[in-house]
Motif scaffolding. Structure first.
Motif, PDB file in Angstrom:
ATOM      1  N   GLU A  76       5.124   1.623 -11.785  1.00  0.00           N
ATOM      2  CA  GLU A  76       4.589   2.789 -11.087  1.00  0.00           C
ATOM      3  C   GLU A  76       5.350   3.129  -9.810  1.00  0.00           C
ATOM      4  O   GLU A  76       5.220   4.231  -9.287  1.00  0.00           O
ATOM      5  CB  GLU A  76       3.113   2.556 -10.749  1.00  0.00           C
ATOM      6  CG  GLU A  76       2.195   2.464 -11.955  1.00  0.00           C
ATOM      7  CD  GLU A  76       2.207   1.087 -12.612  1.00  0.00           C
ATOM      8  OE1 GLU A  76       1.516   0.907 -13.636  1.00  0.00           O
ATOM      9  OE2 GLU A  76       2.916   0.178 -12.109  1.00  0.00           O
ATOM     10  N   GLY A  77       6.137   2.193  -9.308  1.00  0.00           N
ATOM     11  CA  GLY A  77       6.897   2.430  -8.092  1.00  0.00           C
ATOM     12  C   GLY A  77       6.515   1.480  -6.978  1.00  0.00           C
ATOM     13  O   GLY A  77       5.421   0.894  -6.984  1.00  0.00           O
ATOM     14  N   LEU A  78       7.405   1.310  -6.009  1.00  0.00           N
ATOM     15  CA  LEU A  78       7.117   0.435  -4.872  1.00  0.00           C
ATOM     16  C   LEU A  78       5.977   1.021  -4.041  1.00  0.00           C
ATOM     17  O   LEU A  78       5.991   2.229  -3.729  1.00  0.00           O
ATOM     18  CB  LEU A  78       8.349   0.279  -3.990  1.00  0.00           C
ATOM     19  CG  LEU A  78       9.602  -0.354  -4.625  1.00  0.00           C
ATOM     20  CD1 LEU A  78      10.694  -0.485  -3.576  1.00  0.00           C
ATOM     21  CD2 LEU A  78       9.270  -1.710  -5.236  1.00  0.00           C
ATOM     22  N   PRO A  79       5.011   0.213  -3.632  1.00  0.00           N
ATOM     23  CA  PRO A  79       3.896   0.728  -2.830  1.00  0.00           C
ATOM     24  C   PRO A  79       4.350   1.446  -1.563  1.00  0.00           C
ATOM     25  O   PRO A  79       3.763   2.455  -1.170  1.00  0.00           O
ATOM     26  CB  PRO A  79       3.083  -0.527  -2.516  1.00  0.00           C
ATOM     27  CG  PRO A  79       3.360  -1.447  -3.665  1.00  0.00           C
ATOM     28  CD  PRO A  79       4.803  -1.197  -4.020  1.00  0.00           C
ATOM     29  N   VAL A  80       5.414   0.944  -0.918  1.00  0.00           N
ATOM     30  CA  VAL A  80       5.863   1.554   0.334  1.00  0.00           C
ATOM     31  C   VAL A  80       6.357   2.984   0.094  1.00  0.00           C
ATOM     32  O   VAL A  80       6.108   3.878   0.925  1.00  0.00           O
ATOM     33  CB  VAL A  80       6.961   0.693   0.988  1.00  0.00           C
ATOM     34  CG1 VAL A  80       8.210   0.597   0.115  1.00  0.00           C
ATOM     35  CG2 VAL A  80       7.310   1.224   2.366  1.00  0.00           C
ATOM     36  N   LEU A  81       7.023   3.236  -1.028  1.00  0.00           N
ATOM     37  CA  LEU A  81       7.484   4.592  -1.313  1.00  0.00           C
ATOM     38  C   LEU A  81       6.328   5.479  -1.760  1.00  0.00           C
ATOM     39  O   LEU A  81       6.249   6.655  -1.362  1.00  0.00           O
ATOM     40  CB  LEU A  81       8.578   4.577  -2.384  1.00  0.00           C
ATOM     41  CG  LEU A  81       9.090   5.968  -2.799  1.00  0.00           C
ATOM     42  CD1 LEU A  81       9.630   6.740  -1.609  1.00  0.00           C
ATOM     43  CD2 LEU A  81      10.152   5.858  -3.886  1.00  0.00           C
ATOM     44  N   ARG A  82       5.437   4.938  -2.550  1.00  0.00           N
ATOM     45  CA  ARG A  82       4.294   5.748  -3.005  1.00  0.00           C
ATOM     46  C   ARG A  82       3.444   6.188  -1.822  1.00  0.00           C
ATOM     47  O   ARG A  82       2.941   7.315  -1.782  1.00  0.00           O
ATOM     48  CB  ARG A  82       3.475   4.955  -4.019  1.00  0.00           C
ATOM     49  CG  ARG A  82       4.235   4.679  -5.311  1.00  0.00           C
ATOM     50  CD  ARG A  82       3.573   3.607  -6.143  1.00  0.00           C
ATOM     51  NE  ARG A  82       2.394   4.093  -6.828  1.00  0.00           N
ATOM     52  CZ  ARG A  82       1.527   3.304  -7.467  1.00  0.00           C
ATOM     53  NH1 ARG A  82       1.701   1.987  -7.463  1.00  0.00           N
ATOM     54  NH2 ARG A  82       0.488   3.829  -8.079  1.00  0.00           N
ATOM     55  N   THR A  83       3.308   5.323  -0.825  1.00  0.00           N
ATOM     56  CA  THR A  83       2.577   5.693   0.379  1.00  0.00           C
ATOM     57  C   THR A  83       3.303   6.795   1.138  1.00  0.00           C
ATOM     58  O   THR A  83       2.684   7.758   1.617  1.00  0.00           O
ATOM     59  CB  THR A  83       2.389   4.460   1.286  1.00  0.00           C
ATOM     60  OG1 THR A  83       1.619   3.474   0.592  1.00  0.00           O
ATOM     61  CG2 THR A  83       1.681   4.837   2.577  1.00  0.00           C
ATOM     62  N   ALA A  84       4.623   6.681   1.246  1.00  0.00           N
ATOM     63  CA  ALA A  84       5.406   7.709   1.934  1.00  0.00           C
ATOM     64  C   ALA A  84       5.345   9.044   1.193  1.00  0.00           C
ATOM     65  O   ALA A  84       5.259  10.106   1.810  1.00  0.00           O
ATOM     66  CB  ALA A  84       6.858   7.250   2.078  1.00  0.00           C
TER      67      ALA A  84
END
Length: 416
Positions: A76-84
């Protein structure tokens, strides 16, 4: 009769790939290698606008710490990028959390995953026309039944869509509709606010998904009084309001390719959880995950605070280049080629007089060393149409001015 060492005939290709057609834009690549060619064809962002310094700093920060960026990551993607990206969506007026989106390898992959999950051979898919060629290509390979929906200067014609939905038999009920509502590719149109609401209402009433592809929405130009053009709400935001007690039918796609750098290959999808989960499973068989290193660079860049200024520089410069192209066509083509100035994006859609043969014009343009995409590439039936897509994003203003002069010479050669 075959001998013991004679190889057996190889098995045939799958039906969609027996005689596949390549991307009509990618097919133009051999012309780009010709010395002196000026291209108004590809929808490439300008290299002069890339924030190379900021990306270098972001890459340095991505490599510090525990080397997480060098490991496999969640599909699903890295959490840090999904948050950004969720914060970026908030700035676009869309309520989202990192858990509601999936990072993809460009927004084109996101659409491909949707096709894998939703479309079976023979299924009906509605597509605004003229349409992005890669969308048509993906649907053809999926053996979908492509039904065109017309556009005008205000975007997709929802009245025509309503009539079309009424006429379609129950066996041809559409699965999804594809649209680029903000500065569409190729027409450059901005879908009117009232049509956005009408489109989502039709999706709710008839039970189909709306794919909102939005790579250009932030590239809006200033109005005559110097203010940034007002943007109507995204279809996704409209869907949140109209489907408050049910499933939002809008699947939102976007990417950083047009605003940061295409090489990052960072796109994302915001969708209903049941659809998102199935797309994640489909992505597992494609690439496991989008490059964690590219994701971390993108996350650090978005966190740096440099993104708004980068986008603003692009808006100003692309408007300047667009005006050079539109004004050049108006003054040098003697009315034989006509176009309207878009309010944003990267493209001008031009129409030329019927006295000009489309193939003759393209051949003459190549001979004059200027390249564009013929309009037939953007229609499912590849009809010969007196239209062309011109991109003003990559070439500098002097190149655009020279390209218009070359196009004028090609028009003179192609007159019947």
């Amino acid at each position: 009769m075959t001998g013991p060492h004679t190889p057996a005939a190889m098995s045939g290709f799958a039906a969609p790939f027996a005689n596949p057609a390549g991307s009509p834009i990618r097919e133009l690549f051999p012309y780009l290698s010709q010395p002196g060619m000026i291209s108004l064809a590809g929808g490439y962002p300008s290299p002069s606008l890339f924030d190379a310094e900021g990306l270098a700093q972001a890459a340095g920060r991505a490599m510090t710490g525990d080397a997480q960026a060098l490991q496999y990551g969640a599909t699903e993607g890295l959490p840090v990028l999904r948050t950004a990206l969720a914060a970026l969506m908030e700035a676009r007026g869309v309520q989202a959390s990192g858990e509601q989106m999936m990072v993809t390898t460009g927004s084109q992959q996101a659409f491909d995953l949707l096709v894998r999950v939703l479309i079976e051979p023979g299924d009906t898919v509605l597509v605004e026309v003229p349409a992005y060629p890669a969308t048509l290509q993906a649907l053809r390979l999926a053996q979908a039944r492509i039904v065109p929906v017309p556009m005008d200067e205000y975007g997709l014609q929802t009245d025509a869509l309503a009539d079309l939905l009424h006429q379609l038999p129950a066996t041809q009920r559409p699965k999804l509709l594809y649209t680029v509502p903000n500065f569409s590719n190729p027409r450059g149109t901005l879908l009117a606010a009232q049509r956005r609401e009408a489109l989502v209402q039709l999706a709710c009433a008839h039970g189909f998904w709306v794919v909102e592809d939005d790579p250009y929405g932030e590239l809006r130009f200033d109005t005559a009084d110097g203010d940034a053009a007002a943007m109507p709400p995204t279809l996704r935001a409209v869907g949140d309001l109209l489907a408050a007690s049910g499933t939002n039918p809008v699947v939102y796609l976007s990417s950083l390719s047009k605003t940061v750098a295409p090489a990052l290959r960072i796109g994302w999808m915001l969708a209903d959880s049941s659809l998102l989960r199935r797309c994640a499973i489909a992505k597992q068989t494609v690439d496991l995950c989008t490059s964690p290193l590219a994701q971390m660079v993108a996350a650090r860049y978005l966190e740096s605070g440099r993104y708004p200024a980068t986008v603003q520089r692009a808006r100003i410069e692309y408007q300047r280049r667009m005006q050079a192209l539109v004004q050049g066509i108006a003054t040098q083509l003697d009315g034989r080629v006509q176009c309207a100035a878009p309010a944003g994006g990267m493209f001008v859609w031009a129409t030329f007089t019927p006295s000009i043969d489309p193939q003759a014009l393209f051949d003459a343009a190549v001979s004059q060393q200027v390249l564009y995409v013929p309009g037939k590439a953007f229609y499912p039936d590849n009809a010969q149409l007196n239209t062309m897509r011109l991109s003003f994003a990559a070439p500098e203003v002097p190149q655009i001015e020279q390209a218009v002069q070359r196009l004028a010479a090609a028009v003179a050669l192609a007159m019947r």
